[in-house]
Design an enzyme around this catalytic site. Structure first.
Site, short mmCIF file in Angstrom:
data_model
loop_
_atom_site.label_atom_id
_atom_site.label_comp_id
_atom_site.label_asym_id
_atom_site.label_seq_id
_atom_site.Cartn_x
_atom_site.Cartn_y
_atom_site.Cartn_z
CG HIS A 160 147.04 69.52 15.91
ND1 HIS A 160 147.95 70.46 15.50
CD2 HIS A 160 147.05 69.58 17.27
CE1 HIS A 160 148.49 71.07 16.55
NE2 HIS A 160 147.95 70.56 17.64
NE ARG B 196 143.07 76.34 17.70
CZ ARG B 196 143.96 75.90 18.60
NH1 ARG B 196 145.25 76.05 18.42
NH2 ARG B 196 143.53 75.30 19.70
CD GLU C 239 152.68 72.28 19.03
OE1 GLU C 239 151.81 72.19 18.16
OE2 GLU C 239 152.43 72.70 20.17
CG HIS D 69 151.74 68.24 19.74
ND1 HIS D 69 151.62 68.35 21.11
CD2 HIS D 69 150.89 69.16 19.23
CE1 HIS D 69 150.72 69.28 21.40
NE2 HIS D 69 150.26 69.78 20.29
CG ASP E 59 148.16 77.06 22.53
OD1 ASP E 59 148.91 76.69 21.61
OD2 ASP E 59 147.00 76.62 22.68
C1 BGC Z 1 147.75 73.76 20.12
C2 BGC Z 1 146.85 73.82 21.32
C3 BGC Z 1 146.14 72.51 21.42
C4 BGC Z 1 147.15 71.43 21.55
C5 BGC Z 1 146.53 70.08 21.60
C6 BGC Z 1 148.72 72.66 20.31
O1 BGC Z 1 149.53 72.55 19.19
O2 BGC Z 1 148.38 74.98 19.88
O3 BGC Z 1 145.94 74.87 21.23
O4 BGC Z 1 145.25 72.48 22.50
O5 BGC Z 1 148.04 71.45 20.47
O6 BGC Z 1 147.26 69.26 22.42
#
Ligand code: BGC
Length: 344
Positions: A103, A78, A308, A174, A246
């Site tokens: 992303h 983010r 990640e 991811h 997360d």
């Molecule tokens: C984020 C999550 C997000 C997800 C999407 C992750 O990298 O930290 O907050 O919902 O990606 O699949």
């Protein structure tokens, strides 16, 4: 080995490339999104287990929005307020997560066809030319992602990029791992270890507050193996805000080093994560509702977990966070390794 992997809505023909090593491991990657589709690892009974979540064809990846196996960029994670300043200029991004950019924000890298620039026995390189202004970011960036499978059962992902103007960049993968097999349902029964003494506290929108919080005495402590589900529902504010794990862990040490492990008692498969990056989002698939996956599998909440590797989220707004500025003409170069072993 290369085979067809379906056709996108734009009529592009995707391909699936398989790479095998001499130890029985096999991976498959597609040029659609430079996506990791399959990771077969022999388990303790020598049965091959596919340990990543995914879809059967490019169509699935085009429809899906949970980033299975995805190559994420230009800036993974983010950016608060979906804008940033660089060299005195303000850049506006697309707000796709509570007013923030997540992303890349739009026109996601994992939804584009990448070019296959080199397909060898044990490795494959995909490239993407991300033009100046792409997703709102400055600089035309030539990006290369190489997947390599070694004889030591290491899946190496190497990221290389050069931009013709100063920019910011944070590329990651991811993939959702389930070491009992992609279709085995929950991953919460598996164990994880993260070599991090602290994590970055985040607000209700998952934007770091800037605070580095010691994991000691909190459910965020993974310095020793812990069953993922053990404390995931704990009444700990940061966990409640994140709707599970997360968060970005502040990885101990620097340079290429082991940073995390995961293991399944059921299959005996253990995975070690190594990276040269400072941070890692450990994300427990809290937002998967129901995805029609490979070979008829149905994936739900927490059926896979992501490691990640990254520069810390929102680093561009936090002076004490390293990165993610990449100067014009300078190489962005980073490697993350997922290594597989079997424990009896
Ligand atoms: C984020 C999550 C997000 C997800 C999407 C992750 O990298 O930290 O907050 O919902 O990606 O699949």
């Amino acid at each position: 080995m290369v085979s067809g992997f379906g056709i996108t809505s734009k009529g592009e023909k995707a391909k699936l490339y398989s790479i095998k090593n001499g130890k029985g491991m096999e991976i498959a990657v597609t040029d659609y999104g430079a996506t990791l589709v399959k990771v077969f690892v022999p388990d303790k009974e020598n049965v091959l287990q596919d340990v990543v979540l995914g879809y059967d064809s490019a169509e699935g990846y085009e429809k899906g929005d949970v980033y299975f196996g995805a190559s994420v960029g230009r800036v993974a994670n983010r950016i608060g307020g979906a804008s940033f300043e660089l060299n005195g200029k303000t850049y506006k991004l697309t707000a796709n997560a509570d007013g923030n950019s997540l992303h890349g924000g739009c026109d996601f890298y994992n939804k584009r066809m990448w070019k296959t620039v080199k397909a060898e026995d044990r490795s494959i390189t995909f490239s993407l030319c991300s033009p100046d202004g792409d997703q709102g970011y400055p600089g035309k960036a030539d990006i290369f992602i190489t997947y390599e499978l070694t004889e030591d059962n290491e899946l190496k992902i190497h990221y290389h990029a050069v931009s013709d103007a100063d920019t910011i960049m944070n590329l990651t993968n991811h993939s959702y791992f389930n070491l009992s097999g992609h279709a085995s349902k929950t991953a919460l029964d598996q164990e994880v270890m993260i070599a991090a003494d602290a994590y970055t506290r985040a607000d209700a929108e998952s934007i770091p507050t800037g605070e580095l919080v010691p994991v000691d005495g909190t459910p965020m402590d993974f310095r020793e193996y812990k069953v993922i589900g053990q404390e995931i529902e704990a009444d700990y504010e940061d966990l409640v805000l994140g709707k599970g794990y997360d968060h970005n862990w502040v990885l101990n040490g620097n340079g290429m080093r082991p940073v995390a492990r995961m293991r399944s008692k059921e299959t005996g498969i253990m995975m070690e994560v190594m990276t040269d990056l400072p941070g890692m989002q450990f994300y427990t698939g809290n937002f998967i509702i129901s995805e029609a996956g490979k070979e008829g599998a149905e994936y739900k909440k927490r059926h896979g977990v992501c490691f990640e590797t990254q520069y810390f989220p929102d680093a561009i707004h936090k002076e004490h966070f390293e990165g993610p500025v990449v100067k014009a003409g300078e190489a962005y170069d980073t490697t993350t390794v997922y290594k597989f072993l079997v424990e009896e």
